[in-house]
Motif scaffolding. Structure first.
Motif, PDB file in Angstrom:
ATOM      1  N   GLY A 169       0.782  -1.230   0.000  1.00 55.53           N
ATOM      2  CA  GLY A 169       0.000   0.000   0.000  1.00 55.53           C
ATOM      3  C   GLY A 169       0.813   1.280   0.000  1.00 55.53           C
ATOM      4  O   GLY A 169       0.277   2.357   0.259  1.00 55.53           O
ATOM      5  N   ALA A 170       2.117   1.170  -0.292  1.00 52.53           N
ATOM      6  CA  ALA A 170       2.959   2.375  -0.334  1.00 52.53           C
ATOM      7  C   ALA A 170       2.469   3.323  -1.430  1.00 52.53           C
ATOM      8  O   ALA A 170       1.844   2.887  -2.392  1.00 52.53           O
ATOM      9  N   PRO A 171       2.739   4.638  -1.291  1.00 52.28           N
ATOM     10  CA  PRO A 171       2.335   5.588  -2.329  1.00 52.28           C
ATOM     11  C   PRO A 171       2.942   5.243  -3.689  1.00 52.28           C
ATOM     12  O   PRO A 171       3.913   4.509  -3.764  1.00 52.28           O
ATOM     13  N   MET A 172       2.366   5.801  -4.742  1.00 50.46           N
ATOM     14  CA  MET A 172       2.801   5.481  -6.100  1.00 50.46           C
ATOM     15  C   MET A 172       4.010   6.313  -6.544  1.00 50.46           C
ATOM     16  O   MET A 172       4.680   5.965  -7.497  1.00 50.46           O
ATOM     17  N   VAL A 173       4.236   7.456  -5.895  1.00 48.53           N
ATOM     18  CA  VAL A 173       5.302   8.353  -6.340  1.00 48.53           C
ATOM     19  C   VAL A 173       6.272   8.626  -5.190  1.00 48.53           C
ATOM     20  O   VAL A 173       5.845   8.761  -4.035  1.00 48.53           O
ATOM     21  N   VAL A 174       7.565   8.700  -5.510  1.00 45.63           N
ATOM     22  CA  VAL A 174       8.570   9.031  -4.487  1.00 45.63           C
ATOM     23  C   VAL A 174       8.345  10.468  -4.020  1.00 45.63           C
ATOM     24  O   VAL A 174       8.273  11.387  -4.846  1.00 45.63           O
ATOM     25  N   ASP A 175       8.201  10.649  -2.696  1.00 44.11           N
ATOM     26  CA  ASP A 175       8.004  12.017  -2.197  1.00 44.11           C
ATOM     27  C   ASP A 175       9.260  12.566  -1.523  1.00 44.11           C
ATOM     28  O   ASP A 175       9.481  13.763  -1.486  1.00 44.11           O
ATOM     29  N   ILE A 210      13.835  12.678 -19.783  1.00 43.92           N
ATOM     30  CA  ILE A 210      12.911  11.852 -18.986  1.00 43.92           C
ATOM     31  C   ILE A 210      12.197  12.664 -17.908  1.00 43.92           C
ATOM     32  O   ILE A 210      12.833  13.295 -17.067  1.00 43.92           O
ATOM     33  N   ASP A 211      10.864  12.634 -17.926  1.00 43.24           N
ATOM     34  CA  ASP A 211      10.064  13.245 -16.851  1.00 43.24           C
ATOM     35  C   ASP A 211       9.739  12.232 -15.762  1.00 43.24           C
ATOM     36  O   ASP A 211       9.670  12.565 -14.587  1.00 43.24           O
ATOM     37  N   ILE A 212       9.470  10.988 -16.203  1.00 45.13           N
ATOM     38  CA  ILE A 212       9.085   9.958 -15.237  1.00 45.13           C
ATOM     39  C   ILE A 212       9.903   8.693 -15.474  1.00 45.13           C
ATOM     40  O   ILE A 212       9.962   8.186 -16.604  1.00 45.13           O
ATOM     41  N   LEU A 213      10.528   8.206 -14.415  1.00 49.54           N
ATOM     42  CA  LEU A 213      11.157   6.896 -14.453  1.00 49.54           C
ATOM     43  C   LEU A 213      10.187   5.938 -13.778  1.00 49.54           C
ATOM     44  O   LEU A 213       9.839   6.108 -12.609  1.00 49.54           O
ATOM     45  N   ALA A 214       9.726   4.948 -14.547  1.00 50.04           N
ATOM     46  CA  ALA A 214       8.647   4.082 -14.078  1.00 50.04           C
ATOM     47  C   ALA A 214       9.152   2.650 -13.896  1.00 50.04           C
ATOM     48  O   ALA A 214       9.299   1.911 -14.868  1.00 50.04           O
ATOM     49  N   PRO A 215       9.440   2.241 -12.663  1.00 50.30           N
ATOM     50  CA  PRO A 215       9.956   0.902 -12.419  1.00 50.30           C
ATOM     51  C   PRO A 215       8.850  -0.144 -12.246  1.00 50.30           C
ATOM     52  O   PRO A 215       7.680   0.212 -12.075  1.00 50.30           O
ATOM     53  N   GLN A 216       9.243  -1.392 -12.259  1.00 47.12           N
ATOM     54  CA  GLN A 216       8.279  -2.492 -12.154  1.00 47.12           C
ATOM     55  C   GLN A 216       7.919  -2.832 -10.707  1.00 47.12           C
ATOM     56  O   GLN A 216       6.950  -3.539 -10.457  1.00 47.12           O
ATOM     57  N   HIS A 217       8.730  -2.350  -9.756  1.00 46.11           N
ATOM     58  CA  HIS A 217       8.358  -2.462  -8.333  1.00 46.11           C
ATOM     59  C   HIS A 217       8.566  -1.088  -7.696  1.00 46.11           C
ATOM     60  O   HIS A 217       9.431  -0.339  -8.127  1.00 46.11           O
ATOM     61  N   GLY A 218       7.808  -0.801  -6.655  1.00 50.63           N
ATOM     62  CA  GLY A 218       8.052   0.441  -5.922  1.00 50.63           C
ATOM     63  C   GLY A 218       7.321   1.621  -6.517  1.00 50.63           C
ATOM     64  O   GLY A 218       6.179   1.498  -6.945  1.00 50.63           O
ATOM     65  N   ASP A 224      13.164  16.056 -10.977  1.00 52.84           N
ATOM     66  CA  ASP A 224      14.564  16.085 -10.550  1.00 52.84           C
ATOM     67  C   ASP A 224      15.002  14.777  -9.904  1.00 52.84           C
ATOM     68  O   ASP A 224      16.191  14.474  -9.853  1.00 52.84           O
ATOM     69  N   ASP A 225      14.033  14.007  -9.389  1.00 51.25           N
ATOM     70  CA  ASP A 225      14.385  12.723  -8.770  1.00 51.25           C
ATOM     71  C   ASP A 225      14.972  11.741  -9.775  1.00 51.25           C
ATOM     72  O   ASP A 225      15.709  10.827  -9.393  1.00 51.25           O
ATOM     73  N   VAL A 226      14.666  11.945 -11.057  1.00 55.06           N
ATOM     74  CA  VAL A 226      15.227  11.064 -12.077  1.00 55.06           C
ATOM     75  C   VAL A 226      16.739  11.248 -12.122  1.00 55.06           C
ATOM     76  O   VAL A 226      17.513  10.282 -12.079  1.00 55.06           O
ATOM     77  N   LYS A 227      17.170  12.503 -12.174  1.00 55.50           N
ATOM     78  CA  LYS A 227      18.605  12.794 -12.200  1.00 55.50           C
ATOM     79  C   LYS A 227      19.260  12.350 -10.885  1.00 55.50           C
ATOM     80  O   LYS A 227      20.345  11.777 -10.870  1.00 55.50           O
ATOM     81  N   ARG A 228      18.566  12.613  -9.781  1.00 54.87           N
ATOM     82  CA  ARG A 228      19.083  12.178  -8.477  1.00 54.87           C
ATOM     83  C   ARG A 228      19.292  10.670  -8.463  1.00 54.87           C
ATOM     84  O   ARG A 228      20.287  10.168  -7.956  1.00 54.87           O
ATOM     85  N   PHE A 229      18.319   9.982  -9.025  1.00 57.39           N
ATOM     86  CA  PHE A 229      18.425   8.522  -9.053  1.00 57.39           C
ATOM     87  C   PHE A 229      19.646   8.086  -9.867  1.00 57.39           C
ATOM     88  O   PHE A 229      20.430   7.239  -9.438  1.00 57.39           O
ATOM     89  N   LEU A 230      19.807   8.686 -11.065  1.00 58.14           N
ATOM     90  CA  LEU A 230      20.925   8.282 -11.927  1.00 58.14           C
ATOM     91  C   LEU A 230      22.260   8.557 -11.232  1.00 58.14           C
ATOM     92  O   LEU A 230      23.185   7.736 -11.308  1.00 58.14           O
ATOM     93  N   ASP A 231      22.364   9.676 -10.537  1.00 64.26           N
ATOM     94  CA  ASP A 231      23.608   9.990  -9.818  1.00 64.26           C
ATOM     95  C   ASP A 231      23.856   8.986  -8.690  1.00 64.26           C
ATOM     96  O   ASP A 231      24.973   8.514  -8.488  1.00 64.26           O
ATOM     97  N   TRP A 232      22.774   8.696  -7.976  1.00 69.53           N
ATOM     98  CA  TRP A 232      22.901   7.736  -6.855  1.00 69.53           C
ATOM     99  C   TRP A 232      23.311   6.354  -7.359  1.00 69.53           C
ATOM    100  O   TRP A 232      24.236   5.727  -6.836  1.00 69.53           O
ATOM    101  N   PHE A 233      22.649   5.911  -8.431  1.00 70.94           N
ATOM    102  CA  PHE A 233      22.909   4.593  -9.013  1.00 70.94           C
ATOM    103  C   PHE A 233      24.344   4.540  -9.549  1.00 70.94           C
ATOM    104  O   PHE A 233      25.045   3.531  -9.415  1.00 70.94           O
ATOM    105  N   ASP A 234      24.779   5.660 -10.115  1.00 69.60           N
ATOM    106  CA  ASP A 234      26.131   5.766 -10.669  1.00 69.60           C
ATOM    107  C   ASP A 234      27.182   5.458  -9.603  1.00 69.60           C
ATOM    108  O   ASP A 234      28.176   4.785  -9.864  1.00 69.60           O
TER     109      ASP A 234
END
Ligand SMILES: [Fe+2]
Ligand SMILES: [Fe+2]
Lengths: 242, 202
Positions: A169-175, A210-218, A224-234
């Motif tokens: 039941g977690a929210p659909m979008v990262v806040d 990219i405006d929305i990164l849409a994963p299969q879980h979560g 801006d979270d897209v860029k944050r994600f890519l930096d973190w993953f990097d």
């Protein structure tokens, strides 16, 4: 099954997930559809247990004869073990999936549905009024693995990348990206095997708008979270089990 | 689901019993060749035994042929079991979709697929039942050579008693044929009851 329209333009993107009737021990998944005026693409349609709630949900948006395309990012059971059921439900559909996995995926039952093999370098899914790009994401985590990029909607469906393990039941979008990171860390470190593959994918994806990164879980990552994600993953070391 | 599970088990156990029958039939064929050699050496004394060995050999061959045919049939039955299982599961899930999609705009579009899966399920079930009946008849046929082999084994014992110093070896042959025929009999009976049970379920 919750439904969430995430893009509305000449075509639509709808996200389905958080099925309250899902058996406890199976991992929660997000399914997506791309709906045009007369066609419908199911993206990672899900496991056997998800088939009935998923089709029931899709019937709010499209009749079965207009569900013309299925896409499987890779061969995992949570992605596509429902294939044998779609195969009996859809009179005119094609499955777009890695050429490498054809002999494997056919074990789920694929007699009516036409298997359209995707070559290693990716390709295009032509839905008539919209072309979707199939982006290679090999070894992330599966050895033949693809994502879908929609340049019009600026959505990247990223399969298991960007996935998070969360309470039901977690929210659909990262806040809050910083706190969300902890729900993604182990998943990426343990399921993603290759730092080299990760490098290549990040370089490729950074060139996309990219405006929305849409994963299969979560949850969805937006703006801006897209860029944050890519930096973190990097910066993340993956393949930690060896 | 429970029925399907036991169908799978029944069909798989039939295949296992049949391959055992095959082994035994091959043993009989070997025993017949053995007996022939002994009878040849015994010459006059075992004159009555020689045609019997040929006959045993023929029975063994016949059994092997029948089992081969049955095996093919059993494979077909296995495929049908898979189809019955697939369509039964699909039907159950399509009905669930129908229930869950109560308020969905395009709910009616599923009816074609639902009808088709119902039709197919019925078709496969009918084909499955017809196949089980055919297989039962074929299994009854396998009993014939096995039964005949037992009669012959009894005859062989009598013939062997005239064979002087070859008595023991020929008697042993007769014993092993009798024993093998009995095993075939038992295994085939087991196949038949497994099959009758799944037929009774539908
Ligand atoms: Fe996966
Ligand atoms: Fe997954």
């Amino acid at each position: 099954m919750k439904m969430n329209k995430i893009y509305e333009g000449a075509h639509q993107w709808i996200m389905y997930g958080r099925d309250p009737h899902k058996p406890d021990k199976i991992i929660d998944t997000n399914q997506y559809i791309v709906r045009t005026a007369d066609r419908c693409l199911l993206i990672d349609p899900g496991g056997i247990e998800l088939f009935a709630p998923m089709l029931a949900a899709v019937l709010h948006h499209a009749p079965v004869e207009e569900i013309t395309d299925l896409f499987a990012s890779h061969q995992d059971p949570d992605i596509i073990s429902s294939l044998g059921l779609w195969d009996q439900a859809l009179p005119n559909a094609r499955l777009h999936a890695a050429a490498l996995w054809e002999g494997f995926l056919r074990h789920f039952g694929c007699e009516t549905i036409e298997y359209v093999p995707i070559a290693d370098h990716g390709g295009v899914i032509d839905l008539g009024s919209v072309d979707l790009q199939v982006i290679p994401a090999h070894y992330l985590h599966s050895s033949a693995n693809f994502h879908i990029y929609d340049p019009q909607a600026r959505i990247l469906f990223s399969g298991d990348i960007g996935a998070a393990l969360e309470a039901p039941g977690a929210p659909m979008v990262v806040d809050n990206f910083d706190s969300h990171v902890e729900k993604m860390r182990y998943f990426h470190q343990r399921w993603m095997p290759s730092n080299q593959a990760k490098r290549v994918w990040i370089d490729r994806v950074r060139t996309l708008d990219i405006d929305i990164l849409a994963p299969q879980h979560g949850r969805l990552l937006k703006g801006d979270d897209v860029k944050r994600f890519l930096d973190w993953f990097d910066g993340l070391q993956v393949g930690i089990a060896v | 689901m429970q029925r399907n599970k036991s169908q799978f088990v029944a069909v798989a156990s039939i295949a296992a019993e049949l391959s055992a029958v095959m082994e035994v039939a091959k043993e009989i064929s070997l025993a017949a060749a053995n007996a022939k050699a002994i009878a040849f050496r015994a010459g006059e004394k075992a004159k009555g035994f020689q045609p019997i060995t040929d006959f045993i050999n023929e029975l063994a061959k016949e059994t092997i042929q029948l089992v081969n045919d049955i095996n093919e049939h059993a494979l077909k039955l296995y495929r049908l079991t898979v189809q019955v299982q697939r369509t039964t599961d699909a039907r159950k899930r399509f009905e669930k979709v129908s229930a869950l999609a109560e308020s969905a705009t395009h709910r009616a579009s599923l009816s074609g697929a639902l009808q088709q899966v119902q039709r197919r399920q019925m078709q496969y079930r009918r084909a499955f039942n017809a196949d089980v009946s055919e297989l039962l008849a074929q299994l009854a046929d396998v009993m014939h050579p096995a039964r005949a082999a037992r009669v012959i084994a009894a005859n062989s014992r009598i013939e062997a008693s005239q064979a002087g110093e070859y008595l023991q070896s020929l008697q042993a042959v007769a014993e092993s044929v009798d024993h093998a025929a009995q095993i075939i009999n038992d295994k085939v009976n087991r196949c038949r009851s497994a099959l009758s049970a799944i037929r009774g379920m539908d």
